[in-house]
Design a protein around this motif. Structure first.
Motif, PDB file in Angstrom:
ATOM      1  N   PRO A   1       0.785  -1.264  -0.056  1.00  0.00           N
ATOM      2  CA  PRO A   1       0.036   0.001   0.043  1.00  0.00           C
ATOM      3  C   PRO A   1       0.826   1.244   0.091  1.00  0.00           C
ATOM      4  N   VAL A   2       2.266   1.202   0.011  1.00  0.00           N
ATOM      5  CA  VAL A   2       3.191   2.255   0.248  1.00  0.00           C
ATOM      6  C   VAL A   2       3.333   2.509  -1.279  1.00  0.00           C
ATOM      7  N   GLN A   3       2.247   3.672  -1.973  1.00  0.00           N
ATOM      8  CA  GLN A   3       2.526   3.885  -3.243  1.00  0.00           C
ATOM      9  C   GLN A   3       3.184   5.445  -3.343  1.00  0.00           C
TER      10      GLN A   3
ATOM     11  N   ASP B   1       2.499   7.631   2.341  1.00  0.00           N
ATOM     12  CA  ASP B   1       1.976   6.468   2.622  1.00  0.00           C
ATOM     13  C   ASP B   1       2.693   5.676   3.798  1.00  0.00           C
TER      14      ASP B   1
ATOM     15  N   ARG C   1       3.825   3.141   9.293  1.00  0.00           N
ATOM     16  CA  ARG C   1       4.306   2.009   8.780  1.00  0.00           C
ATOM     17  C   ARG C   1       5.625   1.618   9.257  1.00  0.00           C
TER      18      ARG C   1
END
Length: 336
Positions: A131-133, A137, A141
């Motif tokens: 999901p780290v785009q 993001d 995390r």
């Protein structure tokens, strides 16, 4: 090319911590007699294809015009980055400009005199399925870093600054030099890695990595360049000038014939086998991309704006002990 970031798959073929053979170029003096001065170029870790231009330079006698006896010296695994330079055992060093500015802030006599990598090689890497785009993001995390030092750590600071985040917004996980394993086993959500190292490994392994630049536009950090001391430069200006030009010529020769460059590098890497070649080809191409060779020409001049931005960033982020004026840390006198 931080000295601790060269532990790539190709380097596994070399004995850990093994210093490579000293390769010498017999540089004739203008009079035809042997030169009386020495110019030892320190390469900051064990033999690696990222240093191919230096091996090519010696092999093709591109250092011969230098009015000094030129030789290459690889550092040992536990050797301080600037120790040999400041002791006089080395006269040049291939290392990051960011590290040089940090060292200068601590009183080390070091100055950058020529470019090597013109683009910053460190990025935030995540898997394509992550999901780290975007850098934003990263909030909440886990971000893997080798440790809180060197180019990777500085790049992490830039990335967080770019995303409008602080260290408190992420969980920093010190994973040593196991970024690839940490990412692929999902120990972390993203890692800070080199385009010439971790990114290559992930791509060759078919891991589908996503690479996120740590800043939009010019990164306010200078990566690998050619360093010396102001004392040596003042005493040996023509040696410095000729070494800078010889390195530029060697980069051009390496870019022009990469298969030959790999063949030459292979003779300098202990334990080399044909199985290492695909990795070496990918690493060398990634390295040349960072060197920014245009129409076969490499310009060794350093980017004054980038150095000024780096001085400001390091100072504002309290990443250096004392302020350093950019023009005290680099010069283009020998690159023109």
């Amino acid at each position: 090319m931080h000295r601790r970031t060269l532990l790539t798959a190709a380097l596994a073929l070399a004995a850990a911590g093994c210093a490579g053979p000293s390769t010498t170029s017999g540089s004739p003096a203008a009079s035809g007699s042997a030169p009386t001065s020495r110019a030892v170029i320190g390469l900051s870790y064990i033999p690696n294809v990222q240093f191919a231009p230096f091996y090519v330079g010696v092999n093709d006698k591109l250092f011969d015009p230098v009015p000094a006896q030129v030789s290459l010296r690889h550092h040992g695994a536990t050797e301080g980055l600037f120790n040999a330079l400041t002791s006089g055992a080395e006269h040049f060093l291939v290392a990051a400009g960011s590290e040089a500015m940090q060292a200068r802030a601590e009183g080390v006599d070091v100055i950058a005199v020529g470019a090597y990598y013109k683009s910053f090689p460190v990025q935030v890497l995540a898997l394509d399925s992550s999901p780290v785009q975007a850098l934003a993001d990263l909030k909440g995390r886990r971000l893997g870093v080798p440790g809180r030092y060197g180019e990777s750590w500085l790049a992490a600071q830039v990335a967080l600054n770019t995303a409008g985040l602080t260290e408190a917004d992420v969980t920093i996980v010190e994973v040593g030099y196991t970024q690839v394993a940490a990412l692929t086993t999902k120990k972390v959500d993203a890692v800070v890695g080199f385009t010439t190292n971790e990114l290559v490994q992930l791509q060759l392994a078919g891991a589908n990595p996503r690479a996120l630049p740590v800043a939009a536009g010019t990164v306010p950090l200078v990566s690998t360049c050619l360093l010396t001391t102001t004392a040596y430069a003042k005493k040996n200006p023509e040696v410095v000038r000729q070494v800078v030009q010889a390195v530029a010529s060697a980069i051009e020769a390496t870019a022009a014939d990469q298969p030959k460059a790999i063949d030459i590098a292979a003779t300098q890497i202990p334990g080399w086998t044909a199985a290492a070649r695909p990795n070496a080809e990918a690493v060398l191409q990634a390295s040349i991309d960072l060197m920014d060779v245009h129409d076969g020409t490499f310009g060794p001049a350093l980017d004054a704006t980038q150095w000024a931005q780096m001085a400001e960033f390091l100072q504002s982020g309290k990443l250096i002990k004392t302020p350093v004026t950019a023009t005290d840390a680099f010069t283009n006198t020998f690159a023109m």
